[in-house]
Motif scaffolding. Structure first.
Motif, PDB file in Angstrom:
ATOM      1  N   SER A 150       0.830  -1.203   0.000  1.00 53.53           N
ATOM      2  CA  SER A 150       0.000   0.000   0.000  1.00 53.53           C
ATOM      3  C   SER A 150       0.864   1.252   0.000  1.00 53.53           C
ATOM      4  O   SER A 150       0.505   2.272  -0.591  1.00 53.53           O
ATOM      5  CB  SER A 150      -0.934   0.011   1.212  1.00 53.53           C
ATOM      6  OG  SER A 150      -1.906  -1.004   1.110  1.00 53.53           O
ATOM      7  N   THR A 151       2.028   1.161   0.656  1.00 53.24           N
ATOM      8  CA  THR A 151       2.884   2.349   0.756  1.00 53.24           C
ATOM      9  C   THR A 151       3.604   2.658  -0.550  1.00 53.24           C
ATOM     10  O   THR A 151       4.230   3.721  -0.676  1.00 53.24           O
ATOM     11  CB  THR A 151       3.933   2.203   1.881  1.00 53.24           C
ATOM     12  OG1 THR A 151       4.955   1.266   1.502  1.00 53.24           O
ATOM     13  CG2 THR A 151       3.287   1.772   3.176  1.00 53.24           C
ATOM     14  N   PHE A 152       3.528   1.771  -1.525  1.00 53.94           N
ATOM     15  CA  PHE A 152       4.097   2.066  -2.842  1.00 53.94           C
ATOM     16  C   PHE A 152       3.497   3.364  -3.380  1.00 53.94           C
ATOM     17  O   PHE A 152       4.187   4.188  -3.996  1.00 53.94           O
ATOM     18  CB  PHE A 152       3.826   0.895  -3.779  1.00 53.94           C
ATOM     19  CG  PHE A 152       4.650   0.884  -5.047  1.00 53.94           C
ATOM     20  CD1 PHE A 152       5.572   1.875  -5.317  1.00 53.94           C
ATOM     21  CD2 PHE A 152       4.501  -0.144  -5.963  1.00 53.94           C
ATOM     22  CE1 PHE A 152       6.332   1.847  -6.483  1.00 53.94           C
ATOM     23  CE2 PHE A 152       5.257  -0.181  -7.132  1.00 53.94           C
ATOM     24  CZ  PHE A 152       6.164   0.823  -7.388  1.00 53.94           C
ATOM     25  N   TYR A 153       2.204   3.538  -3.140  1.00 57.72           N
ATOM     26  CA  TYR A 153       1.549   4.774  -3.595  1.00 57.72           C
ATOM     27  C   TYR A 153       2.129   5.988  -2.872  1.00 57.72           C
ATOM     28  O   TYR A 153       2.356   7.039  -3.493  1.00 57.72           O
ATOM     29  CB  TYR A 153       0.041   4.697  -3.379  1.00 57.72           C
ATOM     30  CG  TYR A 153      -0.676   5.895  -3.958  1.00 57.72           C
ATOM     31  CD1 TYR A 153      -0.983   5.936  -5.316  1.00 57.72           C
ATOM     32  CD2 TYR A 153      -1.038   6.976  -3.167  1.00 57.72           C
ATOM     33  CE1 TYR A 153      -1.628   7.036  -5.865  1.00 57.72           C
ATOM     34  CE2 TYR A 153      -1.680   8.085  -3.712  1.00 57.72           C
ATOM     35  CZ  TYR A 153      -1.970   8.111  -5.058  1.00 57.72           C
ATOM     36  OH  TYR A 153      -2.598   9.202  -5.603  1.00 57.72           O
ATOM     37  N   PHE A 154       2.375   5.868  -1.577  1.00 59.62           N
ATOM     38  CA  PHE A 154       2.959   6.981  -0.830  1.00 59.62           C
ATOM     39  C   PHE A 154       4.323   7.357  -1.415  1.00 59.62           C
ATOM     40  O   PHE A 154       4.645   8.542  -1.558  1.00 59.62           O
ATOM     41  CB  PHE A 154       3.143   6.633   0.650  1.00 59.62           C
ATOM     42  CG  PHE A 154       1.926   6.081   1.349  1.00 59.62           C
ATOM     43  CD1 PHE A 154       0.649   6.247   0.840  1.00 59.62           C
ATOM     44  CD2 PHE A 154       2.064   5.386   2.548  1.00 59.62           C
ATOM     45  CE1 PHE A 154      -0.465   5.744   1.490  1.00 59.62           C
ATOM     46  CE2 PHE A 154       0.970   4.882   3.217  1.00 59.62           C
ATOM     47  CZ  PHE A 154      -0.295   5.055   2.686  1.00 59.62           C
ATOM     48  N   ILE A 155       5.116   6.336  -1.712  1.00 61.95           N
ATOM     49  CA  ILE A 155       6.461   6.577  -2.258  1.00 61.95           C
ATOM     50  C   ILE A 155       6.367   7.338  -3.573  1.00 61.95           C
ATOM     51  O   ILE A 155       7.128   8.278  -3.822  1.00 61.95           O
ATOM     52  CB  ILE A 155       7.206   5.236  -2.450  1.00 61.95           C
ATOM     53  CG1 ILE A 155       7.471   4.576  -1.087  1.00 61.95           C
ATOM     54  CG2 ILE A 155       8.522   5.441  -3.201  1.00 61.95           C
ATOM     55  CD1 ILE A 155       7.948   3.134  -1.178  1.00 61.95           C
ATOM     56  N   GLY A 161       8.089   8.146   4.892  1.00 60.41           N
ATOM     57  CA  GLY A 161       8.153   7.837   6.319  1.00 60.41           C
ATOM     58  C   GLY A 161       7.443   6.567   6.724  1.00 60.41           C
ATOM     59  O   GLY A 161       8.005   5.743   7.462  1.00 60.41           O
ATOM     60  N   VAL A 162       6.222   6.379   6.265  1.00 61.47           N
ATOM     61  CA  VAL A 162       5.454   5.202   6.661  1.00 61.47           C
ATOM     62  C   VAL A 162       6.106   3.938   6.115  1.00 61.47           C
ATOM     63  O   VAL A 162       6.208   2.923   6.817  1.00 61.47           O
ATOM     64  CB  VAL A 162       3.987   5.310   6.194  1.00 61.47           C
ATOM     65  CG1 VAL A 162       3.229   4.026   6.502  1.00 61.47           C
ATOM     66  CG2 VAL A 162       3.308   6.490   6.869  1.00 61.47           C
ATOM     67  N   SER A 163       6.562   3.979   4.876  1.00 62.37           N
ATOM     68  CA  SER A 163       7.243   2.818   4.297  1.00 62.37           C
ATOM     69  C   SER A 163       8.440   2.419   5.147  1.00 62.37           C
ATOM     70  O   SER A 163       8.623   1.231   5.465  1.00 62.37           O
ATOM     71  CB  SER A 163       7.716   3.137   2.879  1.00 62.37           C
ATOM     72  OG  SER A 163       6.650   3.496   2.044  1.00 62.37           O
ATOM     73  N   LEU A 164       9.248   3.373   5.536  1.00 57.27           N
ATOM     74  CA  LEU A 164      10.439   3.085   6.329  1.00 57.27           C
ATOM     75  C   LEU A 164      10.078   2.538   7.710  1.00 57.27           C
ATOM     76  O   LEU A 164      10.730   1.621   8.213  1.00 57.27           O
ATOM     77  CB  LEU A 164      11.300   4.337   6.462  1.00 57.27           C
ATOM     78  CG  LEU A 164      11.919   4.852   5.154  1.00 57.27           C
ATOM     79  CD1 LEU A 164      12.616   6.183   5.385  1.00 57.27           C
ATOM     80  CD2 LEU A 164      12.881   3.835   4.563  1.00 57.27           C
ATOM     81  N   GLU A 165       9.021   3.071   8.304  1.00 57.96           N
ATOM     82  CA  GLU A 165       8.587   2.567   9.613  1.00 57.96           C
ATOM     83  C   GLU A 165       8.126   1.119   9.514  1.00 57.96           C
ATOM     84  O   GLU A 165       8.441   0.297  10.387  1.00 57.96           O
ATOM     85  CB  GLU A 165       7.469   3.437  10.168  1.00 57.96           C
ATOM     86  CG  GLU A 165       7.907   4.812  10.656  1.00 57.96           C
ATOM     87  CD  GLU A 165       6.750   5.580  11.253  1.00 57.96           C
ATOM     88  OE1 GLU A 165       6.177   5.104  12.259  1.00 57.96           O
ATOM     89  OE2 GLU A 165       6.399   6.657  10.715  1.00 57.96           O
ATOM     90  N   LEU A 166       7.379   0.808   8.453  1.00 57.42           N
ATOM     91  CA  LEU A 166       6.887  -0.562   8.295  1.00 57.42           C
ATOM     92  C   LEU A 166       8.038  -1.532   8.002  1.00 57.42           C
ATOM     93  O   LEU A 166       8.073  -2.636   8.550  1.00 57.42           O
ATOM     94  CB  LEU A 166       5.851  -0.626   7.175  1.00 57.42           C
ATOM     95  CG  LEU A 166       4.540   0.135   7.398  1.00 57.42           C
ATOM     96  CD1 LEU A 166       3.580  -0.109   6.241  1.00 57.42           C
ATOM     97  CD2 LEU A 166       3.882  -0.239   8.710  1.00 57.42           C
TER      98      LEU A 166
END
Length: 233
Positions: A150-155, A161-166
């Motif tokens: 899901s965080t691919f879209y954020f990237i 930030g969220v991708s790195l936290e996960l």
């Protein structure tokens, strides 16, 4: 309507391809796709069929996403992404609720990868993301992959930030499909901001799973890639 969809898909089914797909998606005993059933329909044909039935109701989509046939579940997810893209905010909320409610049927990596970055990711971009952390802390393989993908879209929007936290939460994950997904997201971050990716890697690369590291540094110059693999950075 569902019977028409299934009949259309069957036009493209090839038994020889079904056997190949059964092996490729690891459907044997003890494998990650155990018990999944394939008709032998390739993705372009599934997309073609989805375009013909892009206005399926939730009732129809519910039948398809609960199907034991992999291609029928994939078609339902492709239709959902189409409906999400053209829907109002209220439509998108309904689609996300449907997606979350039926997530146990999104149970192979292609089903996740072709839906999570296009439904859950866009929806959550400007909202609380607690559900992604909940999925990552849980024991279900596919929920964890849904969260990461899901965080691919954020990237793509320049938000890392969220991708790195996960990824940090999943550094000790033993499942290869999660290690690959995390490494993939790190690599995508590097395409946007190499300094951010390398900052994370230098902190964690010596202890992260080897598969995760290999995916993360796949596009690095050969000498730099070797130095990371040898622990010399």
């Amino acid at each position: 309507m569902v019977n028409k969809v299934k009949a259309e898909l069957r036009k493209y089914a090839l038994p020889g391809d079904a056997a190949i797909l059964q092996r490729f998606f690891k459907t044997g005993p003890g494998e990650y796709g155990e018990g999944d059933i394939f008709m032998g329909v390739k993705v372009p044909s599934i997309r073609k069929t989805a375009a013909l039935f892009s206005s399926l109701s939730f009732a129809d989509l519910k039948q398809l996403i609960r199907s034991p046939i992999h291609e029928e579940r994939l078609l339902s997810l492709i239709v959902l992404t189409k409906q999400f893209n053209r829907g109002s905010e209220r439509d998108k909320e309904k689609i996300v609720r449907f997606y979350i409610r039926h997530r146990k049927f999104i149970n192979n990596w292609d089903l996740v990868d072709l839906s999570a970055p296009y439904i859950l990711g866009p929806y959550l971009l400007d909202k609380e993301k607690d559900i992604l952390f909940e999925y990552c802390r849980g024991g279900d393989l596919w929920e964890r992959r849904i969260a990461v993908l899901s965080t691919f879209y954020f990237i793509k929007q320049g938000s890392f930030g969220v991708s790195l936290e996960l990824v940090e939460l999943l550094l000790n994950d033993r499942r290869d499909l999660i290690n690959k997904a995390c490494g993939w997201m790190l690599r995508e971050i590097g395409k946007k901001d190499l300094k951010t990716e390398e900052g994370f890697l230098k902190k964690h690369y010596r202890t992260m799973p080897r598969t995760m590291l290999r995916y993360a540094i796949e596009k690095f110059p050969e000498e730099k890639r070797r130095n990371y693999l040898k622990g010399l950075v």
